[in-house]
Design an enzyme around this catalytic site. Structure first.
Site, PDB file in Angstrom:
ATOM      1  CB  CYS A  90      -0.900   0.002   1.242  1.00 19.37           C
ATOM      2  SG  CYS A  90      -1.651   1.599   1.578  1.00 19.37           S
ATOM      3  CB  CYS A 146       1.220   1.274   4.600  1.00 20.72           C
ATOM      4  SG  CYS A 146      -0.311   0.397   5.005  1.00 20.72           S
ATOM      5  CG  HIS A 183      -3.967  -1.125   4.652  1.00 20.30           C
ATOM      6  ND1 HIS A 183      -3.539  -0.304   3.631  1.00 20.30           N
ATOM      7  CD2 HIS A 183      -4.770  -2.059   4.082  1.00 20.30           C
ATOM      8  CE1 HIS A 183      -4.056  -0.737   2.499  1.00 20.30           C
ATOM      9  NE2 HIS A 183      -4.811  -1.793   2.737  1.00 20.30           N
ATOM     10  CG  ASN A 185     -13.478  10.418  -3.494  1.00 14.18           C
ATOM     11  OD1 ASN A 185     -14.517  11.076  -3.388  1.00 14.18           O
ATOM     12  ND2 ASN A 185     -12.484  10.790  -4.278  1.00 14.18           N
ATOM     13  N   GLY A 243     -14.865   5.536  -6.416  1.00 16.28           N
ATOM     14  CA  GLY A 243     -13.651   5.885  -7.141  1.00 16.28           C
ATOM     15  C   GLY A 243     -12.423   5.966  -6.254  1.00 16.28           C
ATOM     16  CB  CYS A 244     -11.862   5.195  -2.710  1.00 18.19           C
ATOM     17  SG  CYS A 244     -10.505   5.050  -1.558  1.00 18.19           S
ATOM     18  CB  SER A 245      -7.099   4.978  -5.984  1.00 15.29           C
ATOM     19  OG  SER A 245      -6.494   5.824  -5.024  1.00 15.29           O
ATOM     20  CG  HIS A 302      -3.899   3.425   4.369  1.00 22.11           C
ATOM     21  ND1 HIS A 302      -2.867   2.668   4.840  1.00 22.11           N
ATOM     22  CD2 HIS A 302      -4.040   4.464   5.235  1.00 22.11           C
ATOM     23  CE1 HIS A 302      -2.393   3.221   5.942  1.00 22.11           C
ATOM     24  NE2 HIS A 302      -3.095   4.325   6.195  1.00 22.11           N
ATOM     25  CG  HIS A 311      -6.742   7.980   1.322  1.00 22.26           C
ATOM     26  ND1 HIS A 311      -7.123   6.665   1.099  1.00 22.26           N
ATOM     27  CD2 HIS A 311      -6.949   8.632   0.145  1.00 22.26           C
ATOM     28  CE1 HIS A 311      -7.516   6.535  -0.149  1.00 22.26           C
ATOM     29  NE2 HIS A 311      -7.438   7.721  -0.760  1.00 22.26           N
ATOM     30  CD  GLN A 324      -7.802  13.022  -3.519  1.00 25.63           C
ATOM     31  OE1 GLN A 324      -7.352  13.932  -4.209  1.00 25.63           O
ATOM     32  NE2 GLN A 324      -8.375  11.961  -4.039  1.00 25.63           N
ATOM     33  CD  GLU A 383     -23.689  23.937  -0.485  1.00 27.50           C
ATOM     34  OE1 GLU A 383     -22.965  24.147   0.507  1.00 27.50           O
ATOM     35  OE2 GLU A 383     -24.115  22.807  -0.786  1.00 27.50           O
ATOM     36  CG  HIS A 401     -22.816  18.506   1.792  1.00 23.41           C
ATOM     37  ND1 HIS A 401     -24.150  18.793   1.939  1.00 23.41           N
ATOM     38  CD2 HIS A 401     -22.227  19.685   1.474  1.00 23.41           C
ATOM     39  CE1 HIS A 401     -24.355  20.076   1.711  1.00 23.41           C
ATOM     40  NE2 HIS A 401     -23.209  20.656   1.435  1.00 23.41           N
TER      41      HIS A 401
HETATM   42  P1  H2U Z   1      -8.422   8.620  -3.937  1.00 26.72           P
HETATM   43  O1  H2U Z   1      -8.359   7.305  -3.257  1.00 26.72           O
HETATM   44  O2  H2U Z   1      -9.579   9.464  -3.496  1.00 26.72           O
HETATM   45  O3  H2U Z   1      -8.316   8.445  -5.429  1.00 26.72           O
HETATM   46  O4  H2U Z   1      -7.112   9.435  -3.476  1.00 26.72           O
HETATM   47  C1  H2U Z   1      -5.829   8.914  -3.586  1.00 26.72           C
HETATM   48  C2  H2U Z   1      -4.911   9.992  -4.096  1.00 26.72           C
HETATM   49  O5  H2U Z   1      -3.580   9.630  -3.831  1.00 26.72           O
HETATM   50  C3  H2U Z   1      -5.030  10.225  -5.580  1.00 26.72           C
HETATM   51  O6  H2U Z   1      -5.407  11.559  -5.814  1.00 26.72           O
HETATM   52  C4  H2U Z   1      -2.751  10.075  -4.874  1.00 26.72           C
HETATM   53  C5  H2U Z   1      -3.615   9.959  -6.106  1.00 26.72           C
HETATM   54  O7  H2U Z   1      -3.231  10.920  -7.054  1.00 26.72           O
HETATM   55  N1  H2U Z   1      -1.553   9.261  -4.894  1.00 26.72           N
HETATM   56  C6  H2U Z   1      -0.317   9.837  -4.625  1.00 26.72           C
HETATM   57  O8  H2U Z   1      -0.243  11.054  -4.433  1.00 26.72           O
HETATM   58  N2  H2U Z   1       0.799   9.068  -4.571  1.00 26.72           N
HETATM   59  C7  H2U Z   1       0.812   7.716  -4.819  1.00 26.72           C
HETATM   60  O9  H2U Z   1       1.834   7.074  -4.700  1.00 26.72           O
HETATM   61  C8  H2U Z   1      -0.425   7.043  -5.249  1.00 26.72           C
HETATM   62  C9  H2U Z   1      -1.706   7.859  -5.155  1.00 26.72           C
HETATM   63 ZN    ZN Z   2      -2.038   1.111   3.839  1.00 32.10          ZN
END
Ligand code: H2U
Ligand code: ZN
Length: 346
Positions: free
Chosen positions: A49, A52, A114, A154, A160-162, A165, A167, A169, A183, A299
């Site tokens: 990850c 992490c 994580h 997200n 769409g969360c990647s 872990h 986190h 933004q 608003e 929200h």
């Molecule tokens: P999301 O899970 O909401 O997509 O946010 C993860 C963010 O983390 C995403 O905007 C960033 C991606 O650009 N990211 C990094 O900055 N460094 C990394 O090594 C992977 C992901």
């Molecule tokens: Zn992690």
């Protein structure tokens, strides 16, 4: 008109938009897509990850061995601090228009663990996340060109969360984005007209009505807004006027942490799943202007509708006309209110 029976539209005084509510339609059969369900808890540390502690990120930088929260500049920032100052206005009557937009994007890890999501964190640790949000809002807002700071999370792959872990933004930018701008304008218009805060008046009304309140403590209230669009959408409001997180006392931030945990647990308990959502905090712009009557708020916009695997689609009518929902805000609030305060995994 019976709000639980007859199709009607509801007005959102914050955005000035309407939502179509069709309570008679909730028994419609569903044979469409199902999302895959995430059941198992992941490991507390995942060496693969990139969020992490100690991991190497995509850009080649290595995370420190952080022990609570960790903030870094997004390695793939949507906005950059250095862009040429330029505007384009051309074509017939200037219909081709573009402006440069400077900004900064950061990522905040909520916990070194994580698999530790907000609903399962201690309120004291959630408060630490809130403190970091407040500090980031001030720090980024103090950059001379930053007029607005958007904090969001997200959660879940459906949103769409990647990465699982926990986190969020932070995007900070030069122009106030359209949604918060709308608003803010409606809150300003209301203040101009009535001399009071739109969201304070609204909260006052909801507290007396009771039926859309989910949880509440001395400093914060979570409710399903009358004009909610998503099936289990909620709004978190301070019980007094506050322009941003930086206005809140330590005790108020702790109380916010408590309601965030409570609503998070209830969300996970609805379908016994790690409930996906987008969370956003709307605060006063950092352009140095006055925003009388404007109230900070959060929200929660979660997409799930019928089960851990069936989400509400915002498609044909919603994309082309306006948002629509079947289950009413009152029904959703009732379901959320009745759910246990203990997480299903605990
Ligand atoms: P999301 O899970 O909401 O997509 O946010 C993860 C963010 O983390 C995403 O905007 C960033 C991606 O650009 N990211 C990094 O900055 N460094 C990394 O090594 C992977 C992901
Ligand atoms: Zn992690």
């Amino acid at each position: 008109m019976h709000l639980q029976k007859h199709p009607h539209r509801r007005f959102n005084p914050l955005t000035g938009e309407w939502v179509l509510v069709s309570p008679h339609r909730t028994k419609r059969p569903w044979q469409g897509q199902t999302e895959s369900v995430s059941l198992a808890e992941g490991p507390a540390h995942d060496p693969s990850c990139y969020l992490c502690p100690g991991s190497e990120r995509a850009g080649g930088l290595r995370n420190p061995d952080y022990t609570d929260t960790f903030v870094f500049d997004n390695d793939f920032s949507a906005l950059l601090p250095e862009t040429p100052d330029e505007e384009i206005s051309e074509g017939p009557n200037g219909i081709i228009k573009a402006e440069n937009e400077k900004g900064l994007c950061r990522v905040i890890c909520f916990s070194p663990k994580h698999n530790l999501t907000i609903p399962r964190m201690n309120p004291a640790d959630i408060k630490r996340v809130i403190d970091v949000w407040a500090d980031q809002y001030s720090e980024l807002g103090n950059c001379d060109y930053i007029r607005y700071v958007q904090i969001f999370e997200n959660r879940g792959t459906v949103m769409g969360c990647s990465n699982l872990h926990p986190h969020g933004q932070i995007w900070a930018e030069e122009a106030i984005p359209d949604l918060p701008a709308k608003e803010l304008q409606n809150q300003a218009d209301y203040f101009q007209k009535y001399g009071t805060s739109l969201l304070m008046d609204y909260l006052d009304y909801e507290v007396r009505q009771k039926e859309r309140i989910v949880v509440r403590n001395e400093s914060f209230t979570v409710l399903v807004p009358f004009w909610a669009v998503w099936p289990y959408e909620t709004m978190v409001l301070p019980n007094r006027l506050a322009a941003s997180l930086t206005d809140l006392t330590g005790k108020e931030r702790f109380d916010l942490a408590v309601v965030m945990k409570q609503i998070g647990i209830r969300y996970d308990n609805i379908f016994k799943t790690s409930f996906p959502y987008s969370l956003g905090i709307h605060q006063q712009p950092t352009d140095g202007k006055e925003y009388p009557g404007s109230q900070m708020h959060m929200h929660y916009l979660p997409p799930l509708l019928r089960s851990a695997s069936v989400k509400k689609f915002m498609v044909g009518y919603e994309l082309m006309a306006k948002p629509q929902r079947d289950i009413t805000a009152e029904t959703s609030a009732g379901i959320l209110r009745e759910l246990s305060d203990t997480h299903y995994l605990d």
